[in-house]
Scaffold this motif. Sequence first.
Motif, PDB file in Angstrom:
ATOM      1  N   GLY A  22       0.869  -1.047  -0.042  1.00 54.77           N
ATOM      2  CA  GLY A  22      -0.001   0.192  -0.033  1.00 54.77           C
ATOM      3  C   GLY A  22       0.955   1.200   0.110  1.00 54.77           C
ATOM      4  O   GLY A  22       1.934   1.239   0.247  1.00 54.77           O
ATOM      5  N   ASP A  23       0.409   2.367  -0.574  1.00 56.79           N
ATOM      6  CA  ASP A  23       0.901   3.434  -0.542  1.00 56.79           C
ATOM      7  C   ASP A  23       0.445   4.451   0.740  1.00 56.79           C
ATOM      8  O   ASP A  23      -0.718   5.013   0.709  1.00 56.79           O
ATOM      9  N   ALA A  24       1.248   4.757   1.920  1.00 56.12           N
ATOM     10  CA  ALA A  24       0.900   5.196   3.047  1.00 56.12           C
ATOM     11  C   ALA A  24       0.548   6.712   2.799  1.00 56.12           C
ATOM     12  O   ALA A  24      -0.353   7.441   3.561  1.00 56.12           O
ATOM     13  N   ALA A  25       1.463   7.411   1.715  1.00 57.42           N
ATOM     14  CA  ALA A  25       1.023   8.803   1.588  1.00 57.42           C
ATOM     15  C   ALA A  25      -0.307   9.070   0.932  1.00 57.42           C
ATOM     16  O   ALA A  25      -1.166   9.917   1.297  1.00 57.42           O
ATOM     17  N   LYS A  26      -0.748   8.028   0.057  1.00 55.70           N
ATOM     18  CA  LYS A  26      -2.150   8.230  -0.445  1.00 55.70           C
ATOM     19  C   LYS A  26      -3.018   7.689   0.747  1.00 55.70           C
ATOM     20  O   LYS A  26      -4.143   8.410   0.773  1.00 55.70           O
ATOM     21  N   GLY A  27      -2.948   6.837   1.573  1.00 61.85           N
ATOM     22  CA  GLY A  27      -3.600   6.453   2.561  1.00 61.85           C
ATOM     23  C   GLY A  27      -3.865   7.755   3.624  1.00 61.85           C
ATOM     24  O   GLY A  27      -4.953   8.024   3.948  1.00 61.85           O
ATOM     25  N   GLU A  28      -2.893   8.424   3.792  1.00 63.47           N
ATOM     26  CA  GLU A  28      -2.921   9.705   4.467  1.00 63.47           C
ATOM     27  C   GLU A  28      -3.903  10.763   4.044  1.00 63.47           C
ATOM     28  O   GLU A  28      -4.789  11.194   4.544  1.00 63.47           O
ATOM     29  N   SER A  29      -3.654  10.893   2.720  1.00 63.71           N
ATOM     30  CA  SER A  29      -4.580  11.913   2.043  1.00 63.71           C
ATOM     31  C   SER A  29      -6.109  11.415   1.933  1.00 63.71           C
ATOM     32  O   SER A  29      -7.150  12.312   2.437  1.00 63.71           O
ATOM     33  N   ASP A  30      -6.374  10.078   1.809  1.00 61.70           N
ATOM     34  CA  ASP A  30      -7.820   9.447   1.886  1.00 61.70           C
ATOM     35  C   ASP A  30      -8.355   9.505   3.287  1.00 61.70           C
ATOM     36  O   ASP A  30      -9.390   9.041   3.124  1.00 61.70           O
ATOM     37  N   PHE A  31      -7.518   9.532   4.231  1.00 62.51           N
ATOM     38  CA  PHE A  31      -8.081   9.316   5.614  1.00 62.51           C
ATOM     39  C   PHE A  31      -9.179  10.749   5.952  1.00 62.51           C
ATOM     40  O   PHE A  31      -9.791  10.458   6.806  1.00 62.51           O
ATOM     41  N   LYS A  32      -9.292  11.351   4.991  1.00 59.59           N
ATOM     42  CA  LYS A  32     -10.318  12.749   5.154  1.00 59.59           C
ATOM     43  C   LYS A  32     -11.767  11.823   5.185  1.00 59.59           C
ATOM     44  O   LYS A  32     -12.484  12.385   5.789  1.00 59.59           O
ATOM     45  N   LYS A  33     -11.740  10.873   4.573  1.00 55.82           N
ATOM     46  CA  LYS A  33     -13.034  10.072   4.309  1.00 55.82           C
ATOM     47  C   LYS A  33     -13.428   9.300   5.680  1.00 55.82           C
ATOM     48  O   LYS A  33     -14.532   9.249   5.915  1.00 55.82           O
ATOM     49  N   CYS A  34     -12.394   9.090   6.605  1.00 61.66           N
ATOM     50  CA  CYS A  34     -12.430   8.335   7.633  1.00 61.66           C
ATOM     51  C   CYS A  34     -12.545   9.266   9.228  1.00 61.66           C
ATOM     52  O   CYS A  34     -13.312   9.040   9.938  1.00 61.66           O
TER      53      CYS A  34
END
Length: 139
Positions: A22-34
């Motif tokens: 997985g791409d942690a930087a992308k996940g960090e950006s996507d965390f706004k959904k959470c």
Amino acid sequence: MTKHSLIPALALTLLAAPAFAGDAAKGESDFKKCKACHSIVADDGTAIVKGGKVGPNLYGVIGRQIGSLDGFNYGDSIKAAGADGSVWDEARLAIYVADPTAWLKEKTGDAKAKSKMAFKLTSGGEDMAAYLASVKPAQ
């Protein structure tokens, strides 16, 4: 190579590949959904991501026993999923966030299992899991 010999060869290739990417930087950006439901707050109280309290704090979730954060009121199904000592790892979490209720039904073997988490992250679960793996206590 016949069609039937290709399947085992493909399976071996997949097993030899890195287990998770997985791409942690992308996940960090996507965390706004959470963050409407979840926060990420370090053990010392430092807010890494300010968010809601409907869901558990996700700091250190990778490696944590499923349904076990002290002080959080988990549903019965998620508590049952962790009753055998299972812990969240990146692969397990990525599958869970795609369809929490389906994952709980499969994990517990209970067709009536349900998740309090109504949101489904239909893509990017591996990125989210990689990000959450990066927000944990130093070891």
